[in-house]
Design a protein around this motif. Sequence first.
Motif, short mmCIF file in Angstrom:
data_model
loop_
_atom_site.label_atom_id
_atom_site.label_comp_id
_atom_site.label_asym_id
_atom_site.label_seq_id
_atom_site.Cartn_x
_atom_site.Cartn_y
_atom_site.Cartn_z
N UNK A 8 0.83 -1.20 0.00
CA UNK A 8 0.00 0.00 0.00
C UNK A 8 0.87 1.25 0.00
N UNK A 9 1.95 1.23 0.80
CA UNK A 9 2.88 2.36 0.80
C UNK A 9 3.47 2.56 -0.58
N UNK A 10 3.83 1.46 -1.24
CA UNK A 10 4.40 1.56 -2.58
C UNK A 10 3.40 2.21 -3.54
N UNK A 11 2.13 1.79 -3.47
CA UNK A 11 1.12 2.37 -4.35
C UNK A 11 1.06 3.88 -4.18
N UNK A 12 1.10 4.35 -2.94
CA UNK A 12 1.07 5.79 -2.68
C UNK A 12 2.32 6.47 -3.23
N UNK A 13 3.49 5.86 -3.00
CA UNK A 13 4.74 6.44 -3.48
C UNK A 13 4.76 6.52 -5.02
N UNK A 14 4.21 5.48 -5.66
CA UNK A 14 4.16 5.47 -7.13
C UNK A 14 3.28 6.62 -7.62
N UNK A 15 2.16 6.83 -6.97
CA UNK A 15 1.26 7.92 -7.37
C UNK A 15 1.97 9.27 -7.25
N UNK A 16 2.70 9.47 -6.17
CA UNK A 16 3.42 10.73 -5.99
C UNK A 16 4.53 10.88 -7.01
N UNK A 17 5.21 9.79 -7.32
CA UNK A 17 6.33 9.83 -8.27
C UNK A 17 5.87 10.18 -9.67
N UNK A 19 8.56 14.13 -13.48
CA UNK A 19 9.45 13.37 -14.35
C UNK A 19 10.54 12.74 -13.48
N UNK A 20 10.30 11.55 -12.99
CA UNK A 20 11.19 10.95 -11.99
C UNK A 20 11.36 9.45 -12.25
N UNK A 21 11.77 9.11 -13.47
CA UNK A 21 11.97 7.70 -13.82
C UNK A 21 12.96 6.99 -12.90
N UNK A 22 14.11 7.61 -12.54
CA UNK A 22 15.04 6.92 -11.62
C UNK A 22 14.39 6.56 -10.28
N UNK A 23 13.56 7.47 -9.75
CA UNK A 23 12.87 7.19 -8.49
C UNK A 23 11.85 6.07 -8.68
N UNK A 24 11.16 6.09 -9.79
CA UNK A 24 10.19 5.02 -10.11
C UNK A 24 10.89 3.66 -10.11
N UNK A 25 12.06 3.60 -10.75
CA UNK A 25 12.80 2.34 -10.80
C UNK A 25 13.32 1.94 -9.42
N UNK A 26 13.76 2.92 -8.65
CA UNK A 26 14.26 2.63 -7.31
C UNK A 26 13.15 2.06 -6.42
#
Length: 307
Positions: free
Chosen positions: A238-247, A251-258
């Motif tokens: 659930x935390x990941x889902x929220x972080x993905x939405x914020x990312x 334009x933050x592909x490196x963060x998305x991959x991390x």
Amino acid sequence: MARPGRESGGTLKTLEKLEKNVRDGKFYEAQQMYKTIFARYMASKKHTEALDLLQSGASIQLRHGQVTCGVELGLLLVEGMTTIKLAYGPEALDRIKAVFKEFPRSPTLEAQYSTKTLIEGVSTFMKAAIRWSSEFGAPSRGSPELHELLADFLARESPQPDLAKAFYHYVRGNNPSAFASAIISGMLEPEEGDLLLARGVFLYLSMGNLRDANKLFDELHSQLKDSSQASVLASPLTHLAKFILLTLERDALPLFRMLRENYKSSLDRDPSLNELLDVVAEKFYNVQQRKNGLFGDLMKMLTDGGA
């Protein structure tokens, strides 16, 4: 009963006679007459009368528990609407909705149909209607309202493993709140609640719909926070889902991959989550993915918009 249109005296008498046959249990005889008269009306260019006839026939057959007969006439109704190129709009949509509302719900012991027959019948009819709508004025993926009706039905009537079919239609509708309620109703196993939440959010994102993905997450949070299932909100997934939405807001592909790497163990609980995020990467960051194999076919089905 309410009539679908303004029939002539002859048409009204025909409908009354056919309805009496159904009420008397002469289902097959009435079915053949409905189809014969429909063909006659279409050949004579009496299009409104033809559609009225099938709307009435499908509705009354379904009202008497004759799912197979009702679906057959319902499909003929959609075929007729397609043949005459009837434009998508409130009046045409009302014909579909009038038939849909007559489908029975969960069968009783006395019912002449099974749950499987009912679900397949509703799905077949509504998918045909969605295809018609996409060709004659609705959005390219089909009428959001029809998607929502089918999604609600599948979520309510399907066995729990078939919720994926409801999810497919919810993300093509316009009601994240109803989708959230369906997800929560499907949380029969507490340890899998976060999987349902993530699938719903990622499905919206796989279609490029960040707005409704956020609405879905917020609605789920609102409905879950004070419930017995509030522990779902503390899950790493659930935390990941929220972080993905914020990312995805920037334009933050490196963060998305991390994030995908850091939460790999959570994502690996369901291989389809990684497949969905591959599509999300392509939608939002133009990261090209190979579309082959079983999962490639699955994701094409989920995201290309075919009913």
